[in-house]
Enzyme design. Structure first.
Site, short mmCIF file in Angstrom:
data_model
loop_
_atom_site.label_atom_id
_atom_site.label_comp_id
_atom_site.label_asym_id
_atom_site.label_seq_id
_atom_site.Cartn_x
_atom_site.Cartn_y
_atom_site.Cartn_z
N ARG A 1 -6.34 0.71 -3.01
CA ARG A 1 -5.64 0.36 -4.37
C ARG A 1 -6.32 -0.94 -5.12
O ARG A 1 -6.52 -1.90 -4.42
CB ARG A 1 -4.22 0.00 -3.71
N ARG B 1 -5.10 -6.61 -4.01
CA ARG B 1 -3.95 -7.65 -3.66
C ARG B 1 -4.44 -8.00 -2.27
O ARG B 1 -4.81 -7.43 -1.31
CB ARG B 1 -2.79 -6.76 -3.59
N ARG C 1 2.42 -5.92 7.44
CA ARG C 1 3.64 -5.11 6.48
C ARG C 1 4.22 -3.84 7.18
O ARG C 1 5.32 -3.51 7.09
CB ARG C 1 2.80 -4.66 4.96
N LYS D 1 5.98 4.72 -4.03
CA LYS D 1 6.95 4.44 -4.72
C LYS D 1 7.04 3.92 -6.12
O LYS D 1 7.19 4.11 -7.12
CB LYS D 1 8.04 3.39 -4.07
N ARG E 1 15.09 -3.88 1.34
CA ARG E 1 14.20 -3.80 2.19
C ARG E 1 14.81 -4.22 3.96
O ARG E 1 13.94 -4.14 4.53
CB ARG E 1 13.15 -4.71 2.09
#
Ligand code: AMP
Length: 220
Positions: free
Chosen positions: A132, A165, A176, A18, A93
């Site tokens: 990432r 992160r 998550r 996204k 969310r």
């Protein structure tokens, strides 16, 4: 669809692309990419009151309390920056946030053009998340295999330091996913029932996913 007035919500699991697509699309159609996760991380960096409250939730892979994210998003959407459209990424969310967004849209007298759902099996996104790397300075996002920076550990855009992160680490990712399954996935039905729901195959490479996104939005 008029490019100038594009108002879309991006929905999908963590790591579904996204943010990457939001940045590319925002440049193409010149509307702001409003990524609530980025706004929260900025607040954490700035050590603002919001940031101090949000940090522990983000690092644990939990949702930041609704009263914080709803206000933050309403403020953004009401600002001049979003007057001619927005790409809203990472909000809503959960159902409370989705209802709050409906209310904000009514207040602002605007309608969404589409809700784009980034469909991808969770098994495929683990690698995207663990690989990432994000820039500490400008927030640009890389992937050690799929989109490496020219120089390891250094942001191509600003020379800032790249880091992983905390919530992209394996232990937190599981949480998550659980939060996504329990709270965010039910929004698919919410938006299917409202119409304007568009689904794209988000499991492909960056160019192919953008091609599909542009196509469903009628952008060339
Ligand atoms: P993201 O950058 O979209 O992956 O979001 C990173 C983290 O920010 C999430 O795991 C949450 O802790 C927090 N966050 C982002 N958007 C929201 C939201 N709409 N509601 C609550 N927490 C959020």
């Amino acid at each position: 669809m008029s490019k100038e007035a594009l108002r879309v919500v991006f929905l999908g699991p963590p790591g579904s692309g996204k943010g990457t697509m939001g940045k590319i699309l925002a440049e193409k159609v010149t509307v702001p990419h409003i990524a609530v996760g980025d706004l929260l991380r900025e607040a954490v960096r700035a050590e603002s009151e919001l940031g101090k409250k949000a940090a522990e939730f983000i690092n644990a892979g939990k949702l930041v309390p609704d009263e914080l994210t709803i206000g933050l998003t309403r403020e953004k959407l009401s600002s001049g920056e979003c007057k001619h459209g927005f790409i809203l990424d990472g909000f809503p969310r959960n159902l409370v946030q989705a209802e709050a967004l409906e209310k904000t849209l009514v207040e602002l007298n605007i309608k969404l053009d589409a809700v784009v759902y980034f469909a991808i099996p969770l098994s495929l996104v683990v690698d995207r998340l663990t690989g990432r790397r994000s820039c500490k300075n400008c927030g640009a996002v890389y992937h050690i295999k799929n989109k490496p920076p020219k120089k390891e550990g250094v942001c191509d855009a600003c020379g800032g330091e790249l880091y992983q992160r905390k919530d992209d680490q394996k232990e937190v990712i599981e949480n998550r996913f659980k939060v996504y399954d329990e709270q965010t996935a039910p929004l698919v039905n919410f938006y299917v029932n409202k119409g304007k729901f568009l689904e794209i195959d988000a499991s492909l490479g960056i160019d192919a996913v953008f091609g599909r996104l542009a196509s469903v939005l009628g952008i060339n």
